[in-house]
Design an enzyme around this catalytic site. Sequence first.
Site, PDB file in Angstrom:
ATOM      1  N   HIS A   1       1.307  65.796 -37.453  1.00 45.22           N
ATOM      2  CA  HIS A   1       2.539  65.118 -37.874  1.00 45.22           C
ATOM      3  C   HIS A   1       2.886  65.481 -39.306  1.00 45.22           C
ATOM      4  O   HIS A   1       2.073  66.015 -40.074  1.00 45.22           O
ATOM      5  CB  HIS A   1       2.407  63.598 -37.714  1.00 45.22           C
ATOM      6  CG  HIS A   1       1.355  62.957 -38.562  1.00 45.22           C
ATOM      7  ND1 HIS A   1       1.572  62.538 -39.855  1.00 45.22           N
ATOM      8  CD2 HIS A   1       0.051  62.657 -38.293  1.00 45.22           C
ATOM      9  CE1 HIS A   1       0.467  61.996 -40.346  1.00 45.22           C
ATOM     10  NE2 HIS A   1      -0.469  62.056 -39.422  1.00 45.22           N
TER      11      HIS A   1
ATOM     12  N   CYS B   1      -5.960  62.048 -37.846  1.00 46.27           N
ATOM     13  CA  CYS B   1      -4.869  62.935 -37.458  1.00 46.27           C
ATOM     14  C   CYS B   1      -4.636  63.994 -38.533  1.00 46.27           C
ATOM     15  O   CYS B   1      -5.122  63.878 -39.663  1.00 46.27           O
ATOM     16  CB  CYS B   1      -3.600  62.143 -37.195  1.00 46.27           C
ATOM     17  SG  CYS B   1      -3.681  61.153 -35.684  1.00 46.27           S
TER      18      CYS B   1
END
Length: 558
Positions: A442, A461
């Site tokens: 992301h 992440c």
Amino acid sequence: MFRSMLKGKSRYWINILLCLFIGRGEAAGVVAIRPAAELLVVPIETALEGGLAIDWPQIERLYDKQRHRFIWHHEGELTEQGRQLFRWLANAELDGLNADDYHLDHLRGLVFDPSPEVMVNRELLLSDGYLRLARDLRLGRYDAQSLDPFWMFPNESFDPVDALSSALSAGALEQLLNALRPNNSAYLQLKDALAKYRDIQAKGGWLTLHLDDSLRLGDSDPAVALLRQRLQGESSRTGEMIPDPNYFDTTLAKAVKRFQRRLGLVPDGIVGSATLRALNDPVETRIAQIRANLERWRWLPHELEPQHLMVNTAGFEISLMNRDQVLFHKRTVNGRQERQTPSFSSKVTHLVMNPLWTVPRSIAVQDILPQLQQDNEYLARKQIRVYERSEGEWGEIDPVGIDWANYHENNFPFVLRQDAGNSNSLGRIKFHMPNAHQIYLHDTPARGLFERPNRAYSSGCVRVEAADQLAQLLVEYAEQPQNVWLQQALRSGETQMAPLAKPMPVYLTYFTSWVDAAGDIHFRPDIYQRDTALMLVMGEGIEHVTAHYESRAENPSL
């Protein structure tokens, strides 16, 4: 019992020889050649009693497939394929493996001996050496998940017996062994790097620098000449004639910056404490790193997808690859020590513009709840909404009346969700990739983190620099006419999601050493301490492992 087992294995080989000498149909006629057969019992038993580990079930399968014929010998002498195999076993060190794992120490003493009993031992050891080397090149020498609990790639299957049978019939042993290596240039470049550093080791390594103070552009000091010598000891570039070797000039500053970039340090051209420690890491530590990372390449799927994203968490970088061509290369931020980013494969299936962020429970109770207990404005400032389950359904509630001090990790009943926008923790783009680890790529609003050498700051992440550029490339790869949609969706501020017509494969890996597109060899700190167990099991001395780890321990910039 052990003696009877040896007898059993010896008898298996005697039976093979009987078949070779007089034909399988006449094997019952033992009397005719019993003296020759009995001569073979002693050398085989001697080899076994010497501690040799032989994969007997696979050996039996192999010779069953070959109809109990010799594979590596003809009329008592090694065949060309037998000599090829011996050379491969002898050169296993070139791939970072240990040649003695393939019986090389025993084979060296047998290779030129023409006696029949030695020929049998040689045949046996060559075959078992092949089985071991083939598996190690194709799957890796060691079990990945036992050494790295964060290595989540599935185990692949490979049958060295079937592979050899096909190669022998085509006279293609050399081609088979070459094809067992990882099928990419990155592995071969790292293999060449290993040869380079072993050559440096054979020449005595490089000198150790002792500095009373840092060195920088404009300094004049005898230590500058030693610094030049140290850098030239690792570089393949020819040293230039220097008017004053003791003067720290712009050329030397560029060389220091290049070294710092290769080691993941701040490229300021100043030889301070962190750069000095990296310069003084012994060549043996570099060799140990390269060997460990060659093994990781062998752990990866043998056939990587031609187009794929490669995320290197140890190097904090992401690359979009088209075979061996780099189409996109940027920095990343990934999991911190207590929330390490695992190694696994997936595919980017969807792009999400202006994503909402449903906060994982672990982050909500461990990271955000303590903030809520100290700061009443935290939720409003971060644009986070609170949801609670009532009568079987989740609904938004007003957090103003909540006394957060009453809640802890075991009784937290809420779900937190952050609105889309510039302050959203996922940034403006999320690359959705289904996996069991709840990991995805992301964007991020905290772009300043990309400037730091150590970028282990996330909760697992992977934050991607220039995420909008990557999204554009994935749309082009999928051959979708969505260029206008991407920009419109970003400008709208609304959460929008679109599938990719061609999902993009993603490999999340952990490489502390690699060769870049310019041919420069990079080394990185072992941020998750995953090299240590691998280095030790590969037989590297504890002093090399310690140097690799402790040289970074006091460096606050890493």
